[in-house]
Design an enzyme around this catalytic site. Structure first.
Site, PDB file in Angstrom:
ATOM      1  N   GLY A  23       0.790  -1.218   0.000  1.00 29.49           N
ATOM      2  CA  GLY A  23       0.000   0.000   0.000  1.00 29.49           C
ATOM      3  C   GLY A  23       0.823   1.269   0.000  1.00 29.49           C
ATOM      4  O   GLY A  23       0.560   2.185  -0.779  1.00 29.49           O
ATOM      5  N   ASP A  25       3.680   1.910  -1.070  1.00 31.16           N
ATOM      6  CA  ASP A  25       4.452   2.156  -2.295  1.00 31.16           C
ATOM      7  C   ASP A  25       3.564   2.586  -3.462  1.00 31.16           C
ATOM      8  O   ASP A  25       3.915   3.497  -4.223  1.00 31.16           O
ATOM      9  CB  ASP A  25       5.198   0.882  -2.724  1.00 31.16           C
ATOM     10  CG  ASP A  25       6.413   0.596  -1.849  1.00 31.16           C
ATOM     11  OD1 ASP A  25       6.766   1.462  -1.039  1.00 31.16           O
ATOM     12  OD2 ASP A  25       6.990  -0.495  -2.003  1.00 31.16           O
ATOM     13  N   ARG A  27      -0.390   2.320  -3.585  1.00 33.84           N
ATOM     14  CA  ARG A  27      -1.848   2.394  -3.495  1.00 33.84           C
ATOM     15  C   ARG A  27      -2.408   3.652  -4.134  1.00 33.84           C
ATOM     16  O   ARG A  27      -3.405   3.603  -4.863  1.00 33.84           O
ATOM     17  CB  ARG A  27      -2.289   2.323  -2.031  1.00 33.84           C
ATOM     18  CG  ARG A  27      -3.794   2.616  -1.868  1.00 33.84           C
ATOM     19  CD  ARG A  27      -4.292   2.444  -0.444  1.00 33.84           C
ATOM     20  NE  ARG A  27      -4.479   1.033  -0.130  1.00 33.84           N
ATOM     21  CZ  ARG A  27      -3.904   0.405   0.884  1.00 33.84           C
ATOM     22  NH1 ARG A  27      -3.082   1.074   1.683  1.00 33.84           N
ATOM     23  NH2 ARG A  27      -4.131  -0.866   1.098  1.00 33.84           N
ATOM     24  N   GLY A  55     -15.283  -4.118  10.497  1.00 35.59           N
ATOM     25  CA  GLY A  55     -15.727  -5.151  11.401  1.00 35.59           C
ATOM     26  C   GLY A  55     -15.425  -6.549  10.915  1.00 35.59           C
ATOM     27  O   GLY A  55     -15.665  -7.508  11.639  1.00 35.59           O
ATOM     28  N   GLU A  89      -0.135 -13.276   1.491  1.00 35.23           N
ATOM     29  CA  GLU A  89      -0.976 -13.206   0.289  1.00 35.23           C
ATOM     30  C   GLU A  89      -0.313 -13.936  -0.867  1.00 35.23           C
ATOM     31  O   GLU A  89      -0.946 -14.709  -1.598  1.00 35.23           O
ATOM     32  CB  GLU A  89      -1.165 -11.730  -0.143  1.00 35.23           C
ATOM     33  CG  GLU A  89      -2.357 -11.042   0.446  1.00 35.23           C
ATOM     34  CD  GLU A  89      -2.493  -9.630  -0.124  1.00 35.23           C
ATOM     35  OE1 GLU A  89      -3.221  -8.854   0.494  1.00 35.23           O
ATOM     36  OE2 GLU A  89      -1.879  -9.327  -1.164  1.00 35.23           O
TER      37      GLU A  89
END
Length: 1189
Positions: A23, A25, A27, A55, A89
């Site tokens: 993110g 770098d 996003r 949530g 991921e």
């Protein structure tokens, strides 16, 4: 409709693409731009900050999202490896990538692949803090695996420009997604083929604006095809819009709303405001040229719709494509759409496939329902809409319910289909509706010309009407036996008939058209015909009672069209009173009309067409009454008993047909027939025919009028286009001034001695004269002549062809003329016959010329000159230089021919590609060098002793073939000058002793074939210099004992045949022929040893040693021939096979039964049934090896 092959079952994914990135770098810059570019292309993309809701437990949702994505884009940046979240991921992504259905693509944003693969540089620094982590090992593996995948590197793409880099990623991913989505729609059948047919017309790579029309019948799959095509190519455009149901939506919500839809789709902006249609046009003109777009306008039915949605090509950026579907071709024509594609209905197999999917959910019919499915498909007649509706309707029903539904369709049409089809009918003007109903009820399948006559007789403008119906896809025009016929889809026919019947379904006497025999008989027998409703009747004679029919006709007061077809098997009692035809009748067609004349009670004042082929008419009117038919335009009285006819009764006649009128003796023309344009007479006994009072005649057909001695034509036949005259007794024919004559056919004119033509017949394209007694023929100026046939004109001596009159000649046949026993000239491409002097066009002509000596000339029996007859066949594929033909004709037609003069004519064929000479040639044409383009020279059975030196000037010669030239002593020593020669072939050239050494200079020679050259003593020593040689055949060479050692240098040689020669040994290094695939030594009776080097021939497939009686042993390492498929050793002295041969699995061996059995092949032996029972075959087993002694 689409792929007719069965698609495999694919998993359904929630997301098209999952974005994995660091993110901090990327996003807010690169990934944000990439995400929006993907979304604009309708690629459903997962990006964590867009999709995860508050949530939720992030890790679990991420895992689910990864598993639910088809593709992964992993954006490697400098800090990607610093995030354990990103690395987890990545591990999950690579785990999914290892499946067959999910694919990962790396993007190297500001790092190199090697840095990710080896965790070095910036990636290594980011990863360093995890070196001691337990998960470090699997993270390293995942990083290496991902770096090894094919992907995109910013630094090496588009010079580092991010916008172009993103565009490339999106385009390539769109292409992959399009391929997948296109293949998985299992409800589409036959679409893949149709799209492949259509895509080339789109010219996607061309930088122009193209509008393409897709037209066809309602429910025929136009929208389905357009949608599939849209899905197939839309990724290649910067903007796209598919506007459905333009016809319906334009009437419901107006054209302004459709303009707004196009602009919103293209600009990807929903809040567009358009104040008027004019304002919408201006906005489209202003905004569209900025981007390459794909627009589909579906179901357009009016030019106004196109003018406001796709007005001009300059509205759009070059490269844009506009696809328009419509039922009405005229809409496309009016909008200047040049590319129009007719949608094809489903084939029988495609229809079964589609129906099965809707009815059974499978690709084939359920067991026991096969015949019922075929009945449904026959009813649907390829219409996808009907197939889908019936498939859905019959799904889940039992067999009895299917049968009931099919029986119902025979009387009650499928409403859903008819409603869709009737939209095209409703849009027609009233007179075109009437024409359509006539075709649907009566004229489907008629010849187009016959239908035009019938419709014009009834007061319709038929030519325009048929064109409109064709453009609206309501009819088709198809060829049958060379004539145009009217076709119509079965459902359109059903729809038309339903329109006629539906107002009074149970009262046929109130229908405007009757065509069913039972309804016609019921109407006539019960005196219901007094109604004014019925105007058109067609009936078949075999199926009705003639007395009832005749009686009932009297009350059909408004009947304007009556067509009675077919013969009647019963003999008619002539005491029956003839029919009292209604006076409203305009078209009367009655095959085998059984009466001798028309009744005098018939008030035929409105009759326009009278057609009574094969009738019993002796005279037109009963009692010889002379009632004039002033409105009659079309007359066919083809009766075998008609003896005389007076054209004075039909002053406005346009077309007269009298076929099979074997008793016709007189045809009177007492008054001018100014409107007569067509006369067709067949088999008459007329001796004289005077058409001098018919100056506007366009077509004159006189077939089999064998008594005709005199034919008088107007001195000026300015409109005559076609004259056909066969088997007459005419000695002289003067066709007068006929500037528009196109076809003149005088077949079997046995008595014709003189033909007088105008000096100029500028439009004449076909002249056929056979079996005539003409001695001279002057073609005059006929610059458009394409076909000239003068068969069996034995007395023809002079053929005058003024220079330039044969420029377009594409077919000549002079067979049977004195000089030519056979002469044929033909150009294959009839569309390209203009003269072109340039050799750049390419040599395309072929001449097959055979010469035979004859003892005497029929015209000059005492002439001492040599006499020849020619067999000539001249072909061209394209434009022709015809001056040589003009010279050929001018030499004269008799057999007293100077062969040298004739040869000069041949040398005028400067574009000749192929020349074949046969038989009585004692020398080859001397000036061969004039044939600059000659590529093939072939000689058969000639008496030639030497080839002329001029042959060496043929710089384009590729093939030189000599067959049975038994007197040929040698070839030119400088044959090597033929630098383009690819093939040299000699067969039965029996006395030639050597080949010139210069042939070793032929660098392009591929084929050297020497058959039965019995006295050939040697091959050139430097044969190995033929570096392109692929085939060397030397057969039955009885003197050659050794091959030159240089043969081993032929690295491209694939085929070596030496059968029947007396070779004693082969070169030891023969194995250097590394490309050899076939080695044929059969019948080499003196050969003893096979060199061991052949085991190095890695490409050898076939090895023939058949009848090499002295060969006793095969090389021990024969098993190294890994490509060997067949070994032929029958007739040799081989008693054992080398052990290595059993390495050659599935090798087929031909040999004696004794040899094969001794080697353990007993179970595999197969005898040769037709040639020799001792000759057997066996195969080397694939699994086990036989025992070798």
């Amino acid at each position: 409709m689409a792929s007719s092959s069965t698609s495999s079952i694919h998993k359904s994914f929630k997301y098209d693409v999952f974005l994995s990135f660091r993110g901090k770098d990327t996003r807010t810059n690169f990934v944000d731009h990439l995400y929006h570019a993907l979304q604009q292309k309708s690629i459903h993309t997962y990006k964590d900050d867009e999709r995860i809701k508050k949530g939720k437990k992030i890790s679990n949702e991420l895992i689910g999202s990864i598993e639910d994505s088809k593709f992964y884009i992993i954006v490697f940046s400098k800090n990607y490896a610093s995030s354990s979240w990103c690395l987890d991921e990545l591990v999950k992504i690579m785990e999914c990538h290892r499946t067959t259905e999910q694919t990962a693509y790396p993007v190297f944003y500001d790092v190199e692949p090697s840095e990710v693969r080896k965790q070095s540089g910036a990636v290594g620094e980011a990863f360093a803090k995890y070196e001691m982590e337990e998960a470090a090992g699997k993270w390293r593996v995942a990083l290496k695996e991902a770096a090894d995948l094919a992907g995109w590197e910013l630094k090496k793409t588009a010079d580092g420009h991010e916008a172009k880099f993103i565009q490339k990623i999106v385009e390539e991913l769109s292409l992959v997604l399009r391929t997948i989505s296109f293949n998985i729609d299992e409800k589409l059948v036959g679409m893949e083929t149709r799209i492949k047919d259509l895509v080339p017309s789109l010219g996607i790579c061309c930088d122009d604006v193209r509008m393409i029309g897709i037209k066809g019948i309602g429910g025929g799959g136009k929208t389905t095809l357009a949608r599939a095509l849209f899905d197939h190519i839309s990724f290649q455009f910067e903007g796209k819009s598919f506007v459905e149901n333009v016809r319906e939506n334009a009437s419901l919500s107006g054209l302004k709303s459709l303009q707004k839809q196009v602009l919103s789709d293209i600009l990807n902006y929903k809040d567009i405001s358009i104040s008027s249609v004019h304002d919408g046009k201006q906005m489209m003109k202003r905004m569209m040229p900025s981007r390459k777009v794909l627009v589909v306008l579906d179901d357009v039915d009016h030019i106004d719709q196109l003018e406001v949605l796709a007005g001009e090509p300059n509205w759009f950026k070059p490269g844009s494509r506009i696809i328009i579907t419509t039922r009405d071709e005229q809409v496309l024509v009016a909008h200047r759409v040049k590319l129009i594609y007719d949608v094809n209905l489903l084939s029988n197999n495609e229809a079964i496939f589609l129906f099965s999917r809707y009815a059974f959910g499978t690709d084939i019919p359920a067991q026991g329902y096969e015949e019922l499915c075929r009945q449904v498909v026959r009813y649907a007649a390829g219409l996808p809409l009907t197939i889908r509706v019936l498939g859905s309707f019959l799904c889940g029903k039992n067999e009895l319910e299917w049968i009931d539904a099919l029986d119902r369709l025979k009387t009650i049409p499928l409403n859903e289909t008819l409603k869709k089809l009737e939209l095209s009918y409703i849009a027609l003007e009233e007179d075109y509706k009437e024409i359509f109903l006539n075709l649907a009820c009566i004229m489907k399948g008629w010849r187009k010309d016959d239908a035009i006559k019938a419709l014009e007789s009834c007061g319709f403008y038929a030519r325009n009407g048929l064109r409109v119906l064709q453009q609206k896809s309501l009819i088709t025009i198809y060829k049958n036996y060379g004539y145009d016929h009217l076709g119509m889809h079965d459902h359109l026919e059903e729809m038309g008939r339903n329109i006629v019947r539906r107002s009074h379904p149970d009262k046929p006497h109130k229908h405007s058209r009757l065509w069913k025999v039972d309804e016609i008989e019921d109407t006539l027998a019960n005196d219901l015909g007094s109604t004014k409703a019925t105007k058109y009747i067609q009936v078949h004679r075999k199926k009705f009672s003639l007395p009832i029919f005749i009686k009932g006709l009297r009350k059909m007061k408004e009947l304007r069209f009556l067509c009675v077809r077919g013969n009647c098997s019963i003999d008619l009692e002539f005491s029956i009173v003839g029919p009292d035809f209604p006076k409203a009748l305009r078209y009367l067609h009655w095959d085998f009309y059984p009466f001798r004349s028309l009744p005098t009670t018939f008030q035929a004042n409105n009759l326009v067409a009278l057609e009574m082929a094969n009738s019993r008419i002796v005279q037109l009117w009963e009692g010889g009454e002379r009632k004039v038919l002033n409105k009659l335009r079309f007359l066919d009285l083809s009766s075998p008993v008609l003896s005389t006819f007076d054209l004075g009764l039909t002053p406005n006649l346009e077309m007269l047909t009298l076929q099979r009128c074997h008793d016709l003796l007189e045809l009177h023309m007492t008054v001018g027939c100014l409107k007569l344009i067509s006369v067709v007479l067949e088999g008459s006994r007329l001796r004289t025919l005077d058409l001098g009072l018919a100056p506007n005649i366009e077509e004159l057909i006189l077939v089999g009028c064998e008594d005709l001695e005199n034919l008088h034509l107007p001195g000026r036949c300015l409109n005559l286009r076609h004259l056909l005259l066969t088997k007459s007794k005419l000695r002289t024919l003067d066709i007068g001034l006929t500037p528009n004559l196109e076809k003149l056919n005088l077949k079997k004119s046995y008595c014709l001695e003189e033909l007088h033509m105008a000096n100029e017949c500028q439009k004449l394209n076909e002249l056929i004269i056979t079996y005539s007694n003409l001695r001279t023929l002057d073609l005059g100026m006929t610059p458009n002549l394409e076909k000239l046939v003068l068969i069996e004109c034995h007395k023809l001596v002079e053929l005058h062809t003024p220079f330039g009159c044969l420029k377009k000649l594409v077919h000549v046949n002079l067979s049977g003329c004195l000089r030519f026993r056979s002469f044929k000239f033909n150009i294959k491409d009839y569309t390209s016959c203009s003269v072109d002097e340039s050799l750049e066009v390419g040599p395309l002509a072929e001449l097959y010329l055979c010469v035979e000596s004859v003892k005497r000339c029929l015209l000059h029996p005492d002439n001492k000159l040599p006499k020849f007859q020619f067999f000539c066949d001249y072909k061209e594929d394209g434009p022709s230089l015809t001056r040589n033909l003009e010279r050929l004709f001018s030499v004269g037609m008799c057999a007293c021919t100077n062969l040298e003069t004739f040869s000069q004519s041949i040398c005028g064929l400067r574009r000749l590609r192929k020349l074949v000479l046969q038989y009585s040639f004692v020398e080859v044409i001397k000036d061969l060098d004039q044939l600059e383009c000659l590529e093939e020279l072939i000689l058969y059975y000639t008496k030639i002793k030497h080839l002329p030196d001029s042959i060496l000037m043929l710089k384009h010669l590729k093939y030189l073939e000599l067959y049975d030239c038994s007197l040929l002593e040698k070839l030119p020593e400088d044959l090597g000058q033929l630098e383009c020669l690819q093939k040299l072939h000699l067969t039965d050239v029996k006395i030639i002793k050597h080949l010139p050494d210069s042939i070793c200079m032929l660098k392009h020679l591929k084929y050297l074939e020497l058959y039965d050259c019995l006295l050939l003593e040697r091959l050139p020593e430097d044969l190995g210099q033929l570096e392109c040689l692929e085939k060397l055949h030397l057969t039955d060479a009885k003197i050659i004992k050794h091959l030159p050692e240089s043969i081993c240098m032929l690295k491209r040689l694939k085929n070596l045949q030496l059968y029947g020669s007396l070779l004693e040994k082969l070169p030891e290094d023969l194995g250097q022929l590394e490309c050899l695939e076939e080695l044929d030594l059969h019948g080499c009776a003196r050969l003893q040893d096979i060199p061991n080097s052949i085991c190095e021939m890695k490409c050898l497939k076939h090895f023939f040693l058949y009848n090499c009686i002295r060969v006793e042993k095969l090389p021990d390492e024969l098993g190294r021939l890994g490509c060997l498929e067949a070994l032929y050793i029958h007739g040799t002295s081989i008693s054992d096979l080398p052990q290595s041969i059993f390495l050659l699995k599935d090798l087929r061996i031909q040999g004696s039964r004794q040899l094969l059995q001794s080697c353990g092949f007993t179970p595999e032996i197969e005898a040769h049934r037709y040639i020799d029972e001792t000759m057997c075959y066996a195969r080397v087993p694939i699994m086990q090896e036989p025992t070798v002694k």
